[in-house]
Write a protein that holds these residues in place. Structure first.
Motif, PDB file in Angstrom:
ATOM      1  N   LEU A  64       0.826  -1.206   0.000  1.00  0.00           N
ATOM      2  CA  LEU A  64       0.000   0.000   0.000  1.00  0.00           C
ATOM      3  C   LEU A  64       0.858   1.253   0.000  1.00  0.00           C
ATOM      4  N   GLU A  65       1.936   1.241   0.764  1.00  0.00           N
ATOM      5  CA  GLU A  65       2.857   2.378   0.790  1.00  0.00           C
ATOM      6  C   GLU A  65       3.456   2.621  -0.591  1.00  0.00           C
ATOM      7  N   ALA A  66       3.735   1.559  -1.305  1.00  0.00           N
ATOM      8  CA  ALA A  66       4.326   1.674  -2.637  1.00  0.00           C
ATOM      9  C   ALA A  66       3.326   2.228  -3.651  1.00  0.00           C
ATOM     10  N   VAL A  67       2.057   1.869  -3.515  1.00  0.00           N
ATOM     11  CA  VAL A  67       1.044   2.251  -4.490  1.00  0.00           C
ATOM     12  C   VAL A  67       0.395   3.601  -4.173  1.00  0.00           C
ATOM     13  N   LEU A  68       0.164   3.887  -2.913  1.00  0.00           N
ATOM     14  CA  LEU A  68      -0.552   5.109  -2.528  1.00  0.00           C
ATOM     15  C   LEU A  68       0.411   6.279  -2.350  1.00  0.00           C
ATOM     16  N   GLN A  69       1.046   6.644  -3.432  1.00  0.00           N
ATOM     17  CA  GLN A  69       1.981   7.762  -3.446  1.00  0.00           C
ATOM     18  C   GLN A  69       1.362   8.925  -4.200  1.00  0.00           C
ATOM     19  N   PRO A  70       1.837  10.142  -3.953  1.00  0.00           N
ATOM     20  CA  PRO A  70       1.339  11.277  -4.743  1.00  0.00           C
ATOM     21  C   PRO A  70       1.741  11.136  -6.206  1.00  0.00           C
ATOM     22  N   ALA A  71       0.929  11.684  -7.096  1.00  0.00           N
ATOM     23  CA  ALA A  71       1.160  11.544  -8.541  1.00  0.00           C
ATOM     24  C   ALA A  71       2.499  12.119  -8.973  1.00  0.00           C
ATOM     25  N   ASN A  72       3.021  13.120  -8.252  1.00  0.00           N
ATOM     26  CA  ASN A  72       4.305  13.695  -8.668  1.00  0.00           C
ATOM     27  C   ASN A  72       5.479  12.754  -8.417  1.00  0.00           C
ATOM     28  N   LYS A  73       5.235  11.620  -7.787  1.00  0.00           N
ATOM     29  CA  LYS A  73       6.270  10.598  -7.588  1.00  0.00           C
ATOM     30  C   LYS A  73       6.264   9.563  -8.719  1.00  0.00           C
ATOM     31  N   MET A  74       5.305   9.701  -9.640  1.00  0.00           N
ATOM     32  CA  MET A  74       5.179   8.753 -10.742  1.00  0.00           C
ATOM     33  C   MET A  74       6.398   8.857 -11.665  1.00  0.00           C
ATOM     34  N   ARG A  75       6.902   7.735 -12.121  1.00  0.00           N
ATOM     35  CA  ARG A  75       8.056   7.702 -13.026  1.00  0.00           C
ATOM     36  C   ARG A  75       7.639   7.566 -14.487  1.00  0.00           C
ATOM     37  N   ALA A  76       6.477   6.985 -14.721  1.00  0.00           N
ATOM     38  CA  ALA A  76       5.966   6.816 -16.085  1.00  0.00           C
ATOM     39  C   ALA A  76       4.454   6.669 -15.996  1.00  0.00           C
ATOM     40  N   ALA A  77       3.767   6.960 -17.101  1.00  0.00           N
ATOM     41  CA  ALA A  77       2.312   6.808 -17.141  1.00  0.00           C
ATOM     42  C   ALA A  77       1.879   6.641 -18.585  1.00  0.00           C
ATOM     43  N   GLY A  78       0.678   6.133 -18.753  1.00  0.00           N
ATOM     44  CA  GLY A  78       0.170   5.992 -20.099  1.00  0.00           C
ATOM     45  C   GLY A  78      -1.183   5.336 -20.130  1.00  0.00           C
ATOM     46  N   TYR A  79      -1.624   5.056 -21.336  1.00  0.00           N
ATOM     47  CA  TYR A  79      -2.865   4.318 -21.521  1.00  0.00           C
ATOM     48  C   TYR A  79      -2.754   3.509 -22.804  1.00  0.00           C
ATOM     49  N   CYS A  80      -3.575   2.480 -22.875  1.00  0.00           N
ATOM     50  CA  CYS A  80      -3.624   1.637 -24.060  1.00  0.00           C
ATOM     51  C   CYS A  80      -5.084   1.517 -24.470  1.00  0.00           C
ATOM     52  N   LEU A  81      -5.367   1.742 -25.745  1.00  0.00           N
ATOM     53  CA  LEU A  81      -6.722   1.625 -26.284  1.00  0.00           C
ATOM     54  C   LEU A  81      -6.793   0.401 -27.189  1.00  0.00           C
ATOM     55  N   TYR A  82      -7.869  -0.383 -27.020  1.00  0.00           N
ATOM     56  CA  TYR A  82      -8.046  -1.606 -27.787  1.00  0.00           C
ATOM     57  C   TYR A  82      -9.319  -1.485 -28.613  1.00  0.00           C
ATOM     58  N   SER A  83      -9.204  -1.573 -29.915  1.00  0.00           N
ATOM     59  CA  SER A  83     -10.356  -1.545 -30.810  1.00  0.00           C
ATOM     60  C   SER A  83      -9.912  -2.149 -32.132  1.00  0.00           C
ATOM     61  N   SER A  84     -10.294  -1.545 -33.251  1.00  0.00           N
ATOM     62  CA  SER A  84      -9.832  -2.054 -34.537  1.00  0.00           C
ATOM     63  C   SER A  84      -8.315  -1.893 -34.645  1.00  0.00           C
ATOM     64  N   ALA A  85      -7.765  -0.938 -33.881  1.00  0.00           N
ATOM     65  CA  ALA A  85      -6.312  -0.778 -33.762  1.00  0.00           C
ATOM     66  C   ALA A  85      -5.976  -0.742 -32.274  1.00  0.00           C
ATOM     67  N   THR A  86      -4.778  -1.135 -31.932  1.00  0.00           N
ATOM     68  CA  THR A  86      -4.315  -1.061 -30.546  1.00  0.00           C
ATOM     69  C   THR A  86      -3.280   0.041 -30.463  1.00  0.00           C
ATOM     70  N   VAL A  87      -3.558   1.032 -29.617  1.00  0.00           N
ATOM     71  CA  VAL A  87      -2.699   2.199 -29.495  1.00  0.00           C
ATOM     72  C   VAL A  87      -2.200   2.304 -28.056  1.00  0.00           C
ATOM     73  N   LEU A  88      -0.899   2.537 -27.900  1.00  0.00           N
ATOM     74  CA  LEU A  88      -0.271   2.733 -26.597  1.00  0.00           C
ATOM     75  C   LEU A  88       0.290   4.145 -26.551  1.00  0.00           C
ATOM     76  N   VAL A  89      -0.137   4.937 -25.569  1.00  0.00           N
ATOM     77  CA  VAL A  89       0.384   6.291 -25.373  1.00  0.00           C
ATOM     78  C   VAL A  89       1.150   6.262 -24.062  1.00  0.00           C
ATOM     79  N   PHE A  90       2.378   6.780 -24.081  1.00  0.00           N
ATOM     80  CA  PHE A  90       3.303   6.556 -22.982  1.00  0.00           C
ATOM     81  C   PHE A  90       4.169   7.790 -22.740  1.00  0.00           C
ATOM     82  N   THR A  91       4.461   8.075 -21.476  1.00  0.00           N
ATOM     83  CA  THR A  91       5.396   9.147 -21.147  1.00  0.00           C
ATOM     84  C   THR A  91       6.308   8.733 -19.996  1.00  0.00           C
ATOM     85  N   LEU A  92       7.518   9.258 -20.051  1.00  0.00           N
ATOM     86  CA  LEU A  92       8.447   9.147 -18.933  1.00  0.00           C
ATOM     87  C   LEU A  92       8.568  10.503 -18.239  1.00  0.00           C
TER      88      LEU A  92
END
Length: 133
Positions: A45-73
């Motif tokens: 829980l300590e590892a997961v419940l951190q403030p967002a400014n501690k995030m090292r990477a984030a993104g999303y993946c969309l699944y449909s007729s095409a699969t798209v991954l959007v990613f940032t470091l």
């Protein structure tokens, strides 16, 4: 959703484990015969419940007729599309940005009855082309 060709997706964020990882490594080192020391719930829980400014990477993946991954470091945002022929993600959107102004807005208006009048006025103005998005 897949049978109706509606896009589905996954949003993710990546954190460092930090102190929780150090604690569990110590526990693991103290258990000489146990090669797979479990992480305790408090450390996870300590590892997961951190403030967002501690995030090292984030993104999303969309699944449909095409699969798209959007990613940032953190410095830039990149979009990748799955090429089904080679079964690899290919960079298709380099250094994505959000325009400073736009003509599209998005919110869950199903909850608008409980909103304060200022928010309702703001949305009404956007719809009438009087505001900025």
């Amino acid at each position: 959703n897949a049978d109706a060709s509606i896009c589905t997706g996954t949003v993710f964020g990546v954190f460092e484990r930090g102190n929780a990882d150090k604690k569990n490594k110590q526990q693991h080192n103290n258990q000489e015969n146990d090669a797979s020391a479990d992480y305790d719930e408090e450390s996870l829980l300590e590892a997961v419940l951190q403030p967002a400014n501690k995030m090292r990477a984030a993104g999303y993946c969309l699944y449909s007729s095409a699969t798209v991954l959007v990613f940032t470091l953190g410095s830039s945002v990149y979009g990748f599309t799955l090429d089904p022929q080679i079964q690899e993600f290919v960079l298709t959107h380099d250094k994505l940005t959000i325009p400073s102004r736009g003509n599209v807005y998005s919110c869950n208006e199903a909850n608008s009855e409980g909103w304060q009048s200022g928010w309702k006025d703001y949305l009404r103005n956007i719809k009438l082309g009087k505001g900025e998005t």
